[in-house]
Design an enzyme around this catalytic site. Sequence first.
Site, PDB file in Angstrom:
ATOM      1  N   ASN A 100      40.585  36.424  43.341  1.00  0.00           N
ATOM      2  CA  ASN A 100      40.382  36.583  41.906  1.00  0.00           C
ATOM      3  C   ASN A 100      41.353  35.749  41.073  1.00  0.00           C
ATOM      4  OD1 ASN A 100      39.578  38.368  39.408  1.00  0.00           O
ATOM      5  ND2 ASN A 100      41.806  38.537  39.543  1.00  0.00           N
ATOM      6  N   VAL A 129      33.914  37.180  29.627  1.00  0.00           N
ATOM      7  CA  VAL A 129      34.261  38.473  29.037  1.00  0.00           C
ATOM      8  C   VAL A 129      35.622  38.406  28.360  1.00  0.00           C
ATOM      9  CG1 VAL A 129      32.821  39.850  30.572  1.00  0.00           C
ATOM     10  CG2 VAL A 129      35.144  39.248  31.286  1.00  0.00           C
ATOM     11  N   LYS A 153      36.124  26.080  39.603  1.00  0.00           N
ATOM     12  CA  LYS A 153      35.241  27.200  39.921  1.00  0.00           C
ATOM     13  C   LYS A 153      34.060  26.744  40.788  1.00  0.00           C
ATOM     14  CE  LYS A 153      37.642  29.710  39.194  1.00  0.00           C
ATOM     15  NZ  LYS A 153      38.081  30.996  39.757  1.00  0.00           N
ATOM     16  N   ASP A 193      54.391  33.547  43.153  1.00  0.00           N
ATOM     17  CA  ASP A 193      53.822  32.626  42.172  1.00  0.00           C
ATOM     18  C   ASP A 193      52.986  31.590  42.914  1.00  0.00           C
ATOM     19  OD1 ASP A 193      53.211  30.764  40.241  1.00  0.00           O
ATOM     20  OD2 ASP A 193      55.247  30.600  39.457  1.00  0.00           O
ATOM     21  N   THR A 211      38.840  39.041  28.285  1.00  0.00           N
ATOM     22  CA  THR A 211      40.112  39.295  28.948  1.00  0.00           C
ATOM     23  C   THR A 211      41.118  38.304  28.379  1.00  0.00           C
ATOM     24  OG1 THR A 211      39.597  37.739  30.729  1.00  0.00           O
ATOM     25  CG2 THR A 211      38.949  40.043  31.055  1.00  0.00           C
ATOM     26  N   TYR A 222      38.746  23.364  34.646  1.00  0.00           N
ATOM     27  CA  TYR A 222      38.486  24.754  35.032  1.00  0.00           C
ATOM     28  C   TYR A 222      37.121  24.878  35.696  1.00  0.00           C
ATOM     29  CZ  TYR A 222      37.274  29.679  34.586  1.00  0.00           C
ATOM     30  OH  TYR A 222      36.849  30.957  34.853  1.00  0.00           O
ATOM     31  N   ARG A 236      55.545  41.470  36.598  1.00  0.00           N
ATOM     32  CA  ARG A 236      54.090  41.657  36.622  1.00  0.00           C
ATOM     33  C   ARG A 236      53.705  42.696  37.675  1.00  0.00           C
ATOM     34  NH1 ARG A 236      51.200  39.977  32.501  1.00  0.00           N
ATOM     35  NH2 ARG A 236      49.492  39.145  33.757  1.00  0.00           N
TER      36      ARG A 236
END
Length: 257
Positions: free
Chosen positions: A81, A184, A157, A55, A186, A153, A37
């Site tokens: 992020n 969005v 957040k 990781d 992604t 999730y 990555r």
Amino acid sequence: MSRILITGSSEGLGLMAGQLLVSQGHQVVLHARSQSRAADAKRGLPEAEAIVVGDVSSIAGTRQVAEQANELGTFDAVIHNVAVGYREPRRVTTADGLPHVFAINTLTPYLLTALMHRPKRLVYLSSGMHHHVDANLDDLLWTERHWNGADAYAESKLHDAMLAFAMARRWTDVISTALEPGWVKTRMGGSSANDDLSQAHLTQAWLAVSEDKGAKVSGDYFYHLKRMAPNPQALNAALQDRLLERCAQISGVRMPE
């Protein structure tokens, strides 16, 4: 010119923010979970100063990322992020026995905040989904409730916004803010997302470096460069402190005063 670390930036919004910041003349350090990555990140932003690799689904891996970042010195800003999405169908656990979503979305930004050299600015990515859940601090690890990936999730957040405001309150020498980038298209957001991708990375970059008065108010929440009200629980100092205490108990790492 500022120097910024962006976690989870081998692709998606993190990489987009990095590309924008470099185009503005700033120095950017990216983060990837593996060497493969990292190669993707390097192709996406050859001008990156460095790429830290680790990781962050494990506490040990997150410590390694913090150590690599600290070896590079102190950053002007850190954009938290890194995250996994809302579509996990079951309670996947990490090497530490923690829910995957909690480990990456909640515990990683907590640990990096605690372990890295203190920057001038902290930027935490939340989500519009955080408005509609409770913090559920008595069952952070989903051992008492039936698993719901979307709720897990959304809670994580909310925790990110709580962490941002906790640090704004505790570290008065740091500008600490949170934002939602919008839903969005992604890899994490999925193909059904309908918000404006061209706007989704702008706010975090702005909060990390801008000298605009609006970007330099600690303890605020933003959407598309504008202040907005977060979930009221995010602003509750007692809940913030409980979250910090639970993360310290789970990880064995206390947040510095």
